[in-house]
Design a protein around this motif. Sequence first.
Motif, PDB file in Angstrom:
ATOM      1  N   SER A 281      -8.619 -26.631  44.541  1.00  0.00           N
ATOM      2  CA  SER A 281      -9.323 -26.684  43.311  1.00  0.00           C
ATOM      3  C   SER A 281      -8.098 -26.567  42.293  1.00  0.00           C
ATOM      4  N   PRO A 282      -8.044 -27.486  41.129  1.00  0.00           N
ATOM      5  CA  PRO A 282      -7.015 -27.388  40.283  1.00  0.00           C
ATOM      6  C   PRO A 282      -7.042 -26.230  39.631  1.00  0.00           C
ATOM      7  N   THR A 283      -5.771 -25.566  39.581  1.00  0.00           N
ATOM      8  CA  THR A 283      -5.591 -24.389  38.880  1.00  0.00           C
ATOM      9  C   THR A 283      -5.620 -24.514  37.276  1.00  0.00           C
ATOM     10  N   PRO A 284      -6.731 -23.838  36.722  1.00  0.00           N
ATOM     11  CA  PRO A 284      -6.978 -23.889  35.307  1.00  0.00           C
ATOM     12  C   PRO A 284      -5.720 -23.476  34.421  1.00  0.00           C
ATOM     13  N   SER A 285      -5.415 -24.505  33.438  1.00  0.00           N
ATOM     14  CA  SER A 285      -4.442 -23.860  32.513  1.00  0.00           C
ATOM     15  C   SER A 285      -4.622 -22.981  31.869  1.00  0.00           C
ATOM     16  N   VAL A 286      -3.839 -21.866  31.988  1.00  0.00           N
ATOM     17  CA  VAL A 286      -4.044 -20.686  31.015  1.00  0.00           C
ATOM     18  C   VAL A 286      -3.688 -20.713  29.711  1.00  0.00           C
ATOM     19  N   THR A 287      -4.345 -20.895  28.738  1.00  0.00           N
ATOM     20  CA  THR A 287      -4.007 -20.905  27.415  1.00  0.00           C
ATOM     21  C   THR A 287      -3.785 -19.463  26.672  1.00  0.00           C
ATOM     22  N   PRO A 288      -2.204 -19.352  26.270  1.00  0.00           N
ATOM     23  CA  PRO A 288      -1.881 -17.784  25.977  1.00  0.00           C
ATOM     24  C   PRO A 288      -2.990 -17.442  24.724  1.00  0.00           C
ATOM     25  N   SER A 289      -3.558 -16.011  24.893  1.00  0.00           N
ATOM     26  CA  SER A 289      -4.268 -15.893  23.915  1.00  0.00           C
ATOM     27  C   SER A 289      -3.227 -15.553  22.442  1.00  0.00           C
ATOM     28  N   GLN A 290      -3.957 -15.843  21.436  1.00  0.00           N
ATOM     29  CA  GLN A 290      -3.042 -16.069  20.081  1.00  0.00           C
ATOM     30  C   GLN A 290      -3.455 -14.595  19.600  1.00  0.00           C
ATOM     31  N   THR A 291      -2.333 -13.821  19.351  1.00  0.00           N
ATOM     32  CA  THR A 291      -2.567 -12.492  18.850  1.00  0.00           C
ATOM     33  C   THR A 291      -2.781 -12.635  17.225  1.00  0.00           C
ATOM     34  N   PRO A 292      -3.808 -12.452  16.473  1.00  0.00           N
ATOM     35  CA  PRO A 292      -3.903 -12.674  14.942  1.00  0.00           C
ATOM     36  C   PRO A 292      -2.779 -11.784  14.401  1.00  0.00           C
ATOM     37  N   SER A 293      -2.021 -12.455  13.454  1.00  0.00           N
ATOM     38  CA  SER A 293      -1.241 -11.603  12.815  1.00  0.00           C
ATOM     39  C   SER A 293      -1.982 -10.345  12.026  1.00  0.00           C
ATOM     40  N   PRO A 294      -1.207  -9.423  11.979  1.00  0.00           N
ATOM     41  CA  PRO A 294      -1.882  -8.429  11.159  1.00  0.00           C
ATOM     42  C   PRO A 294      -2.083  -8.556   9.946  1.00  0.00           C
ATOM     43  N   SER A 295      -3.395  -8.265   9.252  1.00  0.00           N
ATOM     44  CA  SER A 295      -3.468  -8.588   7.942  1.00  0.00           C
ATOM     45  C   SER A 295      -2.597  -7.690   6.946  1.00  0.00           C
ATOM     46  N   LYS A 296      -2.414  -7.826   5.919  1.00  0.00           N
ATOM     47  CA  LYS A 296      -1.591  -6.984   5.101  1.00  0.00           C
ATOM     48  C   LYS A 296      -2.740  -5.873   4.585  1.00  0.00           C
ATOM     49  N   PRO A 297      -2.447  -4.571   4.707  1.00  0.00           N
ATOM     50  CA  PRO A 297      -3.170  -3.640   4.107  1.00  0.00           C
ATOM     51  C   PRO A 297      -3.366  -3.691   2.726  1.00  0.00           C
ATOM     52  N   PRO A 298      -4.504  -3.211   2.303  1.00  0.00           N
ATOM     53  CA  PRO A 298      -4.816  -3.020   0.896  1.00  0.00           C
ATOM     54  C   PRO A 298      -3.587  -2.293   0.200  1.00  0.00           C
ATOM     55  N   VAL A 299      -3.519  -2.602  -1.088  1.00  0.00           N
ATOM     56  CA  VAL A 299      -2.657  -1.839  -1.932  1.00  0.00           C
ATOM     57  C   VAL A 299      -2.989  -0.346  -1.899  1.00  0.00           C
ATOM     58  N   ALA A 300      -2.078   0.470  -2.027  1.00  0.00           N
ATOM     59  CA  ALA A 300      -2.176   1.901  -2.250  1.00  0.00           C
ATOM     60  C   ALA A 300      -2.907   2.334  -3.569  1.00  0.00           C
ATOM     61  N   ASN A 301      -3.788   3.479  -3.645  1.00  0.00           N
ATOM     62  CA  ASN A 301      -4.126   3.970  -4.893  1.00  0.00           C
ATOM     63  C   ASN A 301      -3.143   4.318  -5.559  1.00  0.00           C
ATOM     64  N   ALA A 302      -2.997   4.154  -7.103  1.00  0.00           N
ATOM     65  CA  ALA A 302      -1.925   4.625  -7.763  1.00  0.00           C
ATOM     66  C   ALA A 302      -2.374   4.341  -9.373  1.00  0.00           C
ATOM     67  N   ASN A 303      -1.484   5.036 -10.317  1.00  0.00           N
ATOM     68  CA  ASN A 303      -1.872   4.690 -11.779  1.00  0.00           C
ATOM     69  C   ASN A 303      -0.278   4.363 -12.134  1.00  0.00           C
ATOM     70  N   TYR A 304      -0.398   3.369 -13.292  1.00  0.00           N
ATOM     71  CA  TYR A 304       0.513   2.793 -13.774  1.00  0.00           C
ATOM     72  C   TYR A 304       0.417   2.821 -15.360  1.00  0.00           C
ATOM     73  N   ALA A 305       1.574   2.779 -15.989  1.00  0.00           N
ATOM     74  CA  ALA A 305       1.565   3.017 -17.558  1.00  0.00           C
ATOM     75  C   ALA A 305       2.785   2.512 -17.995  1.00  0.00           C
ATOM     76  N   GLY A 306       2.937   1.676 -19.086  1.00  0.00           N
ATOM     77  CA  GLY A 306       4.090   1.441 -19.783  1.00  0.00           C
ATOM     78  C   GLY A 306       3.550   0.564 -21.041  1.00  0.00           C
ATOM     79  N   ARG A 307       4.718   0.226 -21.517  1.00  0.00           N
ATOM     80  CA  ARG A 307       5.033  -0.820 -22.849  1.00  0.00           C
ATOM     81  C   ARG A 307       4.924  -2.550 -22.659  1.00  0.00           C
ATOM     82  N   THR A 308       4.218  -2.900 -23.526  1.00  0.00           N
ATOM     83  CA  THR A 308       4.634  -4.443 -23.710  1.00  0.00           C
ATOM     84  C   THR A 308       6.072  -4.701 -24.015  1.00  0.00           C
TER      85      THR A 308
END
Length: 224
Positions: free
Chosen positions: A52-79
């Motif tokens: 039997s032909p040896t089935p070709s093994v497709t390397p599993s693609q590891t999904p790139s880790p998604s970027k985590p959500p931005v951190a909770n924080a407060n910001y203040a400044g001027r125009t």
Amino acid sequence: MKRPGPLLTLLAGLVLGLFMLTLNATSGTKTASSSYREKSPSASPKAPAKTSPTPSVTPSQTPSPSKPPVANANYAGRTDDDAASVAVSVRDGKAVAYFCDGRYKEAWLRGRVNNNGSMKLTAPNGAVLDGRIEQGKKITGTVKDEGRPYTFTADKAVKPSGLWRATAKVRGAKIDGGWIVLPNGRQTGIVTRDGKAASAPRIDPETGAVTVDGQQLTAQPVTP
């Protein structure tokens, strides 16, 4: 001396006949082994085993880790033109912002924050804030209000600096006050009384206490 006669002739013929009979029997009889070999079919070559032909093994693609959500924080400044203050509070991928010039111009804006830190916040009066969090240290962007763009930079703020708000009924009037406390202690705020805007009195940034029209109110930090 007498000749052998017919008897000798007969014996000679008998010997010759026996010799011929023996010769025929020998040449006409085949050995069992030679007969078996002749009757047995030639061995067919063994067919190669199918693999039997040896089935070709497709390397599993590891999904790139998604970027985590931005951190909770407060910001203040001027125009950039120092005409107004901008404060933004980020919580769980959502944001609320306050744009205020401390006299009559203000806008409360809300919207989502993308995982890359970009945001587009909108206000009921049509104002729009386009900004981006940079390395979790500041927000840079533009607030467009009444057709005019205001570029700004809002640094990360730690309480008591940040965004505050108080709502109440005072002497029959609906009070809605907003304050931006900058990291250097500078304050910008507006109190609207039944929709009419005016400069806001200072609040105590440690407790949020503020007196409006003779009545003491308590402003609270604003989160989405």
